[in-house]
Motif scaffolding. Structure first.
Motif, PDB file in Angstrom:
ATOM      1  N   GLU A  48      26.814 -18.096  12.358  1.00 41.96           N
ATOM      2  CA  GLU A  48      26.913 -19.342  11.602  1.00 41.96           C
ATOM      3  C   GLU A  48      26.552 -20.544  12.489  1.00 41.96           C
ATOM      4  O   GLU A  48      25.838 -21.459  12.064  1.00 41.96           O
ATOM      5  N   GLN A  49      27.039 -20.502  13.723  1.00 42.18           N
ATOM      6  CA  GLN A  49      26.730 -21.609  14.637  1.00 42.18           C
ATOM      7  C   GLN A  49      25.248 -21.635  14.997  1.00 42.18           C
ATOM      8  O   GLN A  49      24.632 -22.692  15.091  1.00 42.18           O
ATOM      9  N   LEU A  50      24.661 -20.447  15.173  1.00 43.13           N
ATOM     10  CA  LEU A  50      23.226 -20.396  15.493  1.00 43.13           C
ATOM     11  C   LEU A  50      22.412 -21.045  14.374  1.00 43.13           C
ATOM     12  O   LEU A  50      21.407 -21.703  14.615  1.00 43.13           O
ATOM     13  N   LYS A  51      22.888 -20.841  13.134  1.00 44.79           N
ATOM     14  CA  LYS A  51      22.185 -21.428  12.004  1.00 44.79           C
ATOM     15  C   LYS A  51      22.474 -22.924  11.890  1.00 44.79           C
ATOM     16  O   LYS A  51      21.571 -23.737  11.734  1.00 44.79           O
ATOM     17  N   ARG A  52      23.734 -23.270  11.987  1.00 42.83           N
ATOM     18  CA  ARG A  52      24.137 -24.684  11.845  1.00 42.83           C
ATOM     19  C   ARG A  52      23.422 -25.597  12.846  1.00 42.83           C
ATOM     20  O   ARG A  52      22.955 -26.680  12.520  1.00 42.83           O
ATOM     21  N   TYR A  53      23.349 -25.145  14.098  1.00 43.56           N
ATOM     22  CA  TYR A  53      22.813 -26.012  15.151  1.00 43.56           C
ATOM     23  C   TYR A  53      21.350 -25.718  15.494  1.00 43.56           C
ATOM     24  O   TYR A  53      20.852 -26.173  16.520  1.00 43.56           O
ATOM     25  N   ARG A  54      20.683 -24.932  14.644  1.00 42.16           N
ATOM     26  CA  ARG A  54      19.335 -24.449  14.991  1.00 42.16           C
ATOM     27  C   ARG A  54      18.391 -25.551  15.460  1.00 42.16           C
ATOM     28  O   ARG A  54      17.691 -25.404  16.455  1.00 42.16           O
ATOM     29  N   ARG A  55      18.398 -26.668  14.737  1.00 42.49           N
ATOM     30  CA  ARG A  55      17.421 -27.716  15.067  1.00 42.49           C
ATOM     31  C   ARG A  55      17.703 -28.391  16.407  1.00 42.49           C
ATOM     32  O   ARG A  55      16.830 -29.040  16.965  1.00 42.49           O
ATOM     33  N   GLN A  56      18.906 -28.280  16.929  1.00 45.29           N
ATOM     34  CA  GLN A  56      19.121 -28.807  18.283  1.00 45.29           C
ATOM     35  C   GLN A  56      19.050 -27.697  19.327  1.00 45.29           C
ATOM     36  O   GLN A  56      18.718 -27.949  20.480  1.00 45.29           O
ATOM     37  N   LEU A  57      19.305 -26.450  18.899  1.00 46.98           N
ATOM     38  CA  LEU A  57      19.190 -25.328  19.838  1.00 46.98           C
ATOM     39  C   LEU A  57      17.749 -25.137  20.301  1.00 46.98           C
ATOM     40  O   LEU A  57      17.488 -24.699  21.423  1.00 46.98           O
ATOM     41  N   ILE A  58      16.794 -25.480  19.416  1.00 45.72           N
ATOM     42  CA  ILE A  58      15.389 -25.263  19.804  1.00 45.72           C
ATOM     43  C   ILE A  58      14.863 -26.369  20.717  1.00 45.72           C
ATOM     44  O   ILE A  58      13.767 -26.278  21.249  1.00 45.72           O
ATOM     45  N   LEU A  59      15.666 -27.402  20.939  1.00 43.97           N
ATOM     46  CA  LEU A  59      15.267 -28.411  21.932  1.00 43.97           C
ATOM     47  C   LEU A  59      15.459 -27.802  23.312  1.00 43.97           C
ATOM     48  O   LEU A  59      16.539 -27.281  23.619  1.00 43.97           O
ATOM     49  N   LYS A  60      14.415 -27.908  24.164  1.00 43.39           N
ATOM     50  CA  LYS A  60      14.525 -27.183  25.443  1.00 43.39           C
ATOM     51  C   LYS A  60      15.618 -27.754  26.354  1.00 43.39           C
ATOM     52  O   LYS A  60      16.142 -27.060  27.202  1.00 43.39           O
ATOM     53  N   ASP A  61      15.984 -29.015  26.156  1.00 46.63           N
ATOM     54  CA  ASP A  61      17.056 -29.590  26.976  1.00 46.63           C
ATOM     55  C   ASP A  61      18.457 -29.197  26.487  1.00 46.63           C
ATOM     56  O   ASP A  61      19.452 -29.542  27.120  1.00 46.63           O
ATOM     57  N   ASN A  85      32.288 -30.370   9.615  1.00 42.65           N
ATOM     58  CA  ASN A  85      32.116 -29.310  10.610  1.00 42.65           C
ATOM     59  C   ASN A  85      33.471 -28.767  11.082  1.00 42.65           C
ATOM     60  O   ASN A  85      34.206 -29.459  11.781  1.00 42.65           O
ATOM     61  N   LYS A  86      33.748 -27.536  10.730  1.00 38.44           N
ATOM     62  CA  LYS A  86      35.057 -26.973  11.097  1.00 38.44           C
ATOM     63  C   LYS A  86      35.117 -26.546  12.560  1.00 38.44           C
ATOM     64  O   LYS A  86      36.183 -26.184  13.062  1.00 38.44           O
ATOM     65  N   ASP A  87      33.996 -26.605  13.269  1.00 34.41           N
ATOM     66  CA  ASP A  87      34.024 -26.346  14.718  1.00 34.41           C
ATOM     67  C   ASP A  87      34.738 -27.468  15.469  1.00 34.41           C
ATOM     68  O   ASP A  87      35.101 -27.306  16.631  1.00 34.41           O
ATOM     69  N   VAL A  88      34.861 -28.620  14.822  1.00 35.42           N
ATOM     70  CA  VAL A  88      35.400 -29.799  15.503  1.00 35.42           C
ATOM     71  C   VAL A  88      36.897 -29.935  15.257  1.00 35.42           C
ATOM     72  O   VAL A  88      37.349 -29.946  14.117  1.00 35.42           O
ATOM     73  N   CYS A  89      37.643 -30.033  16.352  1.00 41.69           N
ATOM     74  CA  CYS A  89      39.076 -30.281  16.237  1.00 41.69           C
ATOM     75  C   CYS A  89      39.261 -31.796  16.241  1.00 41.69           C
ATOM     76  O   CYS A  89      38.807 -32.471  17.163  1.00 41.69           O
TER      77      CYS A  89
END
Ligand SMILES: [Zn+2]
Length: 252
Positions: A7-20, A98-102
């Motif tokens: 789920e996280q891989l999908k949620r954050y995909r557009r920032q995960l593909i940034l090389k930084d 976003n339920k990842d955030v406390c």
């Protein structure tokens, strides 16, 4: 930290593909704790963007309740939350985003008594308030505890952002020497202005968390909305500053 979930891989995909960023960067964001002081015009975009990006813990400080006149610029609140504490209103929205955030809330005003006990639990502090007394208090405690502080402010059609790294850069008091001022003026504002400044603050937090890019250190970035212009103003540390003059670069 464990691997990112599907789920996280999908949620954050557009920032995960940034090389930084990548998966390692995302894990860093999920481990970062950010305190946002104020959940108004600046705090709205800051908290929404940081929650969306997956900052692991967000602390929100505010003592006000949502008023109908806030909705024109404080976009985290809505008509259903008029009359309830702003921190509760904001927490509901961020938790749904976003339920990842406390989300930890502090329904109070930051003052000399409580500032240190709240600030010490966070890695980065964002000042999103509308009064200078709170800015002086927060700056002093951030310098003492060596917490980076992302300052942002607006006035009429102008605003600015700067990032203070205690012991390394000019602090708030190096820039504006303390003066007693209880005056609380109601200023006019178009909501998009704190939208711009708050978004710049959120970006500073993300860059600091990931240790990428160039922060606005010893630099004020001014924005004039009417002219659509940005200007950079160099800042210098005041070696005699009574707040940061004795703070060294070394971590405690
Ligand atoms: Zn200073």
């Amino acid at each position: 930290m464990q691997q990112l979930s599907e789920e996280q891989l999908k949620r954050y995909r557009r920032q995960l593909i940034l090389k930084d960023i990548g998966e390692e960067g995302q894990k860093k964001l999920l481990e970062t704790k950010v305190l946002i002081i104020g959940t108004g015009g600046l705090g709205s975009p800051v908290s929404l963007y940081l929650a969306a990006a997956g900052i692991g813990k967000l602390g929100l400080v505010d003592c006000d309740c949502v008023d109908l006149s806030n909705l024109q610029r404080q976009i985290i609140h809505n008509i259903d939350t008029v009359g309830i504490p702003k921190v509760d209103s904001a927490k509901t929205v961020l938790s749904r985003l976003n339920k990842d955030v406390c989300v930890e809330i502090y329904n109070c005003l930051i003052d000399e008594e409580n500032a240190e006990s709240i600030i010490r639990h966070y890695d980065i502090i964002v000042n999103a308030v509308d009064n200078s007394l709170t800015r002086y208090i927060v700056n002093k405690v951030c310098c003492k505890l060596k917490r980076p502080l992302v300052e942002g402010a607006i006035f009429n059609f102008e605003g600015y952002v700067t990032t203070i790294i205690p012991g390394e850069t000019a602090c708030y008091e190096c820039i504006y020497e303390y003066e007693e001022n209880d005056e609380k003026l109601e200023i006019g504002v178009i909501g998009a202005l704190p939208g711009v400044i708050g978004s710049l603050q959120a970006m500073e937090v993300i860059k600091y968390s990931l240790n990428i890019g160039k922060l606005l250190k010893n630099e004020l970035l001014y924005y004039n909305a009417l002219n659509a212009s940005f200007k950079r103003v160099k800042l210098e540390r005041n070696v005699e500053c009574k707040v940061c003059g004795t703070v060294s670069c070394k971590k405690n």
